[in-house]
Design an enzyme around this catalytic site. Structure first.
Site, PDB file in Angstrom:
ATOM      1  N   ASP A  84     -23.912  -8.266  -5.163  1.00 26.52           N
ATOM      2  CA  ASP A  84     -24.884  -9.654  -5.215  1.00 26.52           C
ATOM      3  C   ASP A  84     -25.996  -9.168  -6.147  1.00 26.52           C
ATOM      4  OD1 ASP A  84     -25.630 -11.690  -5.222  1.00 26.52           O
ATOM      5  OD2 ASP A  84     -27.563 -10.804  -4.088  1.00 26.52           O
ATOM      6  N   ASP A  86     -29.113 -11.239  -8.179  1.00 30.60           N
ATOM      7  CA  ASP A  86     -30.462 -11.220  -7.228  1.00 30.60           C
ATOM      8  C   ASP A  86     -31.128 -10.389  -5.869  1.00 30.60           C
ATOM      9  OD1 ASP A  86     -30.437 -12.164  -9.618  1.00 30.60           O
ATOM     10  OD2 ASP A  86     -30.227 -14.743  -8.505  1.00 30.60           O
ATOM     11  N   ASP A 112     -41.443 -25.849 -15.937  1.00 34.60           N
ATOM     12  CA  ASP A 112     -40.053 -26.057 -15.723  1.00 34.60           C
ATOM     13  C   ASP A 112     -39.862 -24.739 -14.925  1.00 34.60           C
ATOM     14  OD1 ASP A 112     -39.831 -28.769 -16.876  1.00 34.60           O
ATOM     15  OD2 ASP A 112     -38.502 -27.405 -18.625  1.00 34.60           O
ATOM     16  N   ARG A 148     -25.559 -25.777 -27.257  1.00 28.29           N
ATOM     17  CA  ARG A 148     -25.985 -24.276 -27.794  1.00 28.29           C
ATOM     18  C   ARG A 148     -24.766 -24.170 -28.137  1.00 28.29           C
ATOM     19  NH1 ARG A 148     -31.622 -23.752 -27.483  1.00 28.29           N
ATOM     20  NH2 ARG A 148     -32.438 -25.509 -26.482  1.00 28.29           N
ATOM     21  N   THR A 191     -21.985 -13.200  -8.548  1.00 26.94           N
ATOM     22  CA  THR A 191     -23.490 -13.584  -8.980  1.00 26.94           C
ATOM     23  C   THR A 191     -23.488 -15.317  -9.011  1.00 26.94           C
ATOM     24  OG1 THR A 191     -25.971 -13.562 -10.461  1.00 26.94           O
ATOM     25  CG2 THR A 191     -23.992 -13.046 -11.187  1.00 26.94           C
ATOM     26  N   ALA A 192     -24.660 -16.345  -8.595  1.00 26.84           N
ATOM     27  CA  ALA A 192     -24.730 -16.864  -9.557  1.00 26.84           C
ATOM     28  C   ALA A 192     -25.005 -17.801 -10.439  1.00 26.84           C
ATOM     29  CB  ALA A 192     -25.570 -18.806  -7.993  1.00 26.84           C
ATOM     30  N   LYS A 236     -18.380 -17.420  -4.348  1.00 19.47           N
ATOM     31  CA  LYS A 236     -18.300 -16.115  -4.752  1.00 19.47           C
ATOM     32  C   LYS A 236     -17.050 -15.710  -4.011  1.00 19.47           C
ATOM     33  CE  LYS A 236     -23.226 -15.201  -5.193  1.00 19.47           C
ATOM     34  NZ  LYS A 236     -24.181 -14.371  -4.648  1.00 19.47           N
ATOM     35  N   ASP A 259     -27.741  -9.293  -0.652  1.00 18.12           N
ATOM     36  CA  ASP A 259     -29.038  -9.435   0.230  1.00 18.12           C
ATOM     37  C   ASP A 259     -28.846 -10.349   1.579  1.00 18.12           C
ATOM     38  OD1 ASP A 259     -31.688 -11.237  -1.331  1.00 18.12           O
ATOM     39  OD2 ASP A 259     -29.580 -10.910  -1.861  1.00 18.12           O
ATOM     40  N   ASN A 262     -26.092 -16.362   2.685  1.00 19.39           N
ATOM     41  CA  ASN A 262     -25.634 -16.904   1.729  1.00 19.39           C
ATOM     42  C   ASN A 262     -23.908 -16.119   1.895  1.00 19.39           C
ATOM     43  OD1 ASN A 262     -26.831 -19.104   2.211  1.00 19.39           O
ATOM     44  ND2 ASN A 262     -28.735 -18.461   0.474  1.00 19.39           N
TER      45      ASN A 262
END
Length: 332
Positions: A84, A86, A112, A148, A191-192, A236, A259, A262
């Protein structure tokens, strides 16, 4: 291949059970998979597709006439490690670091940025994500990238990594990744975070590649839709399982590091699961299942999720610092 182009123009694959398309009534089979499960599966497959395509494209072959580098370490063909990002590989949330870099370049409003930071604080304090927060964050992110170029996002990711993220890599986790590389194993980030940014992190760290959230693109431009959904939770696990099948990996010989509670679906797939800087729920589960726990945070008690003050100051403080920096730029 940083993003997947879907011919039918649907962000999550039309015609699949449980998916309701605008202007078309469709009844879900009560015995079939739920819409969220279908989206998670699509997200996982899209992530594996993109990751393997890019990995194969970057691997020199004898047919291409390129100089083939002979690895100094014998390859272990059936084992790999999945990390993972983060709070596991990177201190804090990589998407917040990325947002700070975008705000400094005036791509995002500071309001934001503060909103993103506050949602991360809530997640780190509670250990759980609000479905409303996830949906809102997804819509804002897709609105930002729509129209973009994929190349632009990859370029920004590289610049922001060098400026912000490089100094936030956990040395202990990086050493664990290197241990697997030294054993001849593949090492993948899972990772997300958008796959373009995740791949930059993997490249900078010398890892095999990255499994991340895939946004649909056509002719090199983002459409503003996701392929499936954010790569999260079961997504994932689908991505890791798909990659393992295609690469001939034995998941019992693989390792996974995270960590967050989830990520239990991903951690439960492999033979060796390790909790890195775990939240309270994952720490408890790791103890019950006998999983190894590694904590690289300074002062473990102070870093526990049950003490939110430091988290609030860290996340929101970073956002406010960016606001102050921008105001100074305007006053010069």
């Amino acid at each position: 291949m940083p993003a997947r182009s879907v011919p039918n123009g649907s962000g999550f694959g039309s015609g699949l059970p449980g998916i309701i398309l605008p202007g078309r009534r469709q009844v879900r089979n009560p015995l079939g998979p739920r819409e969220s499960e279908v989206r998670a599966s699509l997200a996982g497959e899209a992530s594996a597709d993109a990751a393997l395509a890019r990995h194969e494209a970057s691997t020199p072959t004898e047919q291409s006439g390129a100089d083939v580098v002979v690895p100094t370490v014998p390859r272990d063909l059936t084992a790999a490690a999945f990390f993972d990002v983060d709070n596991t590989m990177v201190q804090g949330a990589s998407i917040i670091h990325f947002a700070r870099g975008l705000a400094a370049r005036k791509y995002l409003k500071t309001s934001d940025l503060v909103d993103f930071a506050w949602k991360q604080v809530k997640f780190r304090v509670t250990g759980r994500e609000s479905s409303g927060d996830v949906a809102e964050g997804r819509e804002k992110a897709l609105a930002f990238v729509a129209g973009r170029s994929t190349a632009e996002l990859a370029r920004l990711g590289g610049e922001i990594y060098d400026e912000v993220i490089a100094d936030k890599i956990w040395a202990g986790t990086r050493a664990l990744a290197q241990m697997h590389l030294d054993a001849g194993q593949q090492v993948w980030l899972v990772t997300a975070t958008p796959v373009e940014l995740a791949q930059v992190i993997a490249d900078r760290l010398g890892l095999t590649g990255a499994l991340g959230t895939v946004a649909e693109s056509k002719d090199g431009l983002f459409t503003g839709r996701l392929v499936g959904d954010i790569l999260h939770g079961m997504g994932k696990a689908h991505a890791v399982r798909t990659l393992a099948v295609r690469e001939g990996l034995n998941l019992k010989r693989c390792s996974a590091y995270s960590d967050s509670h989830n990520d239990v679906p991903m951690l439960s797939l492999v033979g060796t699961a390790v909790a890195i800087n775990p939240d309270a729920d994952l720490r408890e589960l790791a103890k019950n299942r006998g999983w190894e726990i590694r904590d690289f945070r300074t002062g473990r008690k102070a870093a526990k999720i049950g003490v939110p003050t430091a988290l609030v100051l860290g996340a929101v403080g970073g956002a406010l610092a960016a606001v102050v920096a921008r105001r100074k730029d305007h006053s010069v």
